[in-house]
Design a protein around this motif. Structure first.
Motif, short mmCIF file in Angstrom:
data_model
loop_
_atom_site.label_atom_id
_atom_site.label_comp_id
_atom_site.label_asym_id
_atom_site.label_seq_id
_atom_site.Cartn_x
_atom_site.Cartn_y
_atom_site.Cartn_z
N ALA A 81 50.46 4.80 2.83
CA ALA A 81 50.20 3.44 2.36
C ALA A 81 49.25 3.48 1.17
CB ALA A 81 49.61 2.60 3.49
N PRO A 82 49.32 2.49 0.28
CA PRO A 82 48.41 2.45 -0.86
C PRO A 82 46.95 2.52 -0.42
CG PRO A 82 50.14 0.82 -1.13
CD PRO A 82 50.27 1.36 0.27
N ALA A 83 46.12 3.15 -1.27
CA ALA A 83 44.69 3.31 -0.95
C ALA A 83 43.86 2.89 -2.15
CB ALA A 83 44.40 4.77 -0.59
N GLY A 84 42.60 2.53 -1.90
CA GLY A 84 41.70 2.16 -2.98
C GLY A 84 41.21 0.74 -2.86
N ASN A 85 40.80 0.16 -3.99
CA ASN A 85 40.30 -1.21 -4.02
C ASN A 85 40.79 -1.92 -5.28
OD1 ASN A 85 38.57 -0.28 -6.16
ND2 ASN A 85 37.15 0.48 -4.61
N TRP A 86 40.21 -3.09 -5.58
CA TRP A 86 40.71 -3.86 -6.72
C TRP A 86 40.43 -3.17 -8.06
CZ3 TRP A 86 37.57 -5.86 -10.58
CH2 TRP A 86 36.19 -5.80 -10.34
N LEU A 87 39.45 -2.27 -8.10
CA LEU A 87 39.16 -1.56 -9.33
C LEU A 87 40.22 -0.51 -9.65
CD1 LEU A 87 35.29 -1.03 -9.08
CD2 LEU A 87 36.51 -2.52 -10.67
N ALA A 88 40.61 0.23 -8.62
CA ALA A 88 41.62 1.27 -8.79
C ALA A 88 42.35 1.47 -7.47
CB ALA A 88 40.99 2.58 -9.26
#
Length: 218
Positions: A154-161
């Motif tokens: 599943a996608p990982a990270g936050n709104w920055l990257a």
């Protein structure tokens, strides 16, 4: 313009015990001796490509892992923690057996394509990968893990990257100087990163070990 300083930290959990695979063939393959990273003789040839800007960015470099250990290929010994206890056979052919598994353990390593970098540094991580491992036989008929492929579930990270996609592929084989010991011979990384909601980059890195004894003499 490509993503600037986009860095993804993904790594294996600490403190995990030895893996108890459900298959004697896989157990035997994982028990093979591993060449210590400091003992690997050769250089790593790295080619990378970044898409997402006006034109693709391509780079090539040759790395001495003794001088830049952070960029060394992972140790075969790490596979005991990467291939989980749920590994099960999904395919067989002459001399090859393929296993599927899920894992939160990723071999340590580092790769960079332009300003997109992927770092597996050994810290705890909650991300799960779907994996496959291929067991082959060496010249003496003994099994070893020849390939491992990992895909982020599943996608990982936050709104920055945010990492939309991360595929990792590893190749292993006998050391030319010590055929009874295994080492990594290559690694491929493919990653899609979206930064600040509107900047998108697709990066590919291909790293291959060039043994010292294979280099032409002058």
């Amino acid at each position: 313009m490509i993503v600037r300083n986009a860095c993804v930290a993904l790594a294996c959990l600490w403190g995990a015990g030895a893996v108890h695979a459900h298959d004697a063939l896989l157990d035997a393959a994982l028990a093979r001796a591993a060449v210590a990273p400091a003992d690997v003789q050769g250089r790593i040839r790295v080619n990378s490509t970044v898409l997402g800007g006006d034109t693709p960015e391509t780079t090539s470099e040759s790395i001495d892992p003794k001088k830049e250990p952070k960029k060394a290929l992972p140790s075969y010994a790490e596979l005991k923690d990467v291939i989980g206890a749920d590994a099960h056979v999904v395919g067989q052919s002459a001399g090859r057996t393929t296993y599927a598994f899920t894992t939160r353990h990723v071999p340590r390593g580092f790769s960079q394509a332009g300003n997109v970098s992927v770092s597996m540094d050994g810290k705890d991580d909650d991300d799960t990968f779907d994996g496959t491992a291929e067991v082959s036989n060496d010249a003496g008929g003994k099994p070893y893990v020849s390939h491992v492929d990992l895909r982020l579930q599943a996608p990982a990270g936050n709104w920055l990257a945010k990492v939309k996609k991360l595929d990792l592929s590893y190749a292993f084989g006998p050391d030319m100087m010590r055929p009874d010991a295994m080492l990594a011979t290559g690694m491929d990384v493919e990653v899609d990163v979206r930064a600040l909601l509107f900047v998108h980059s697709h990066a590919r890195v291909n790293a291959r070990l060039v043994p010292s004894q294979a280099a032409p003499s002058h």
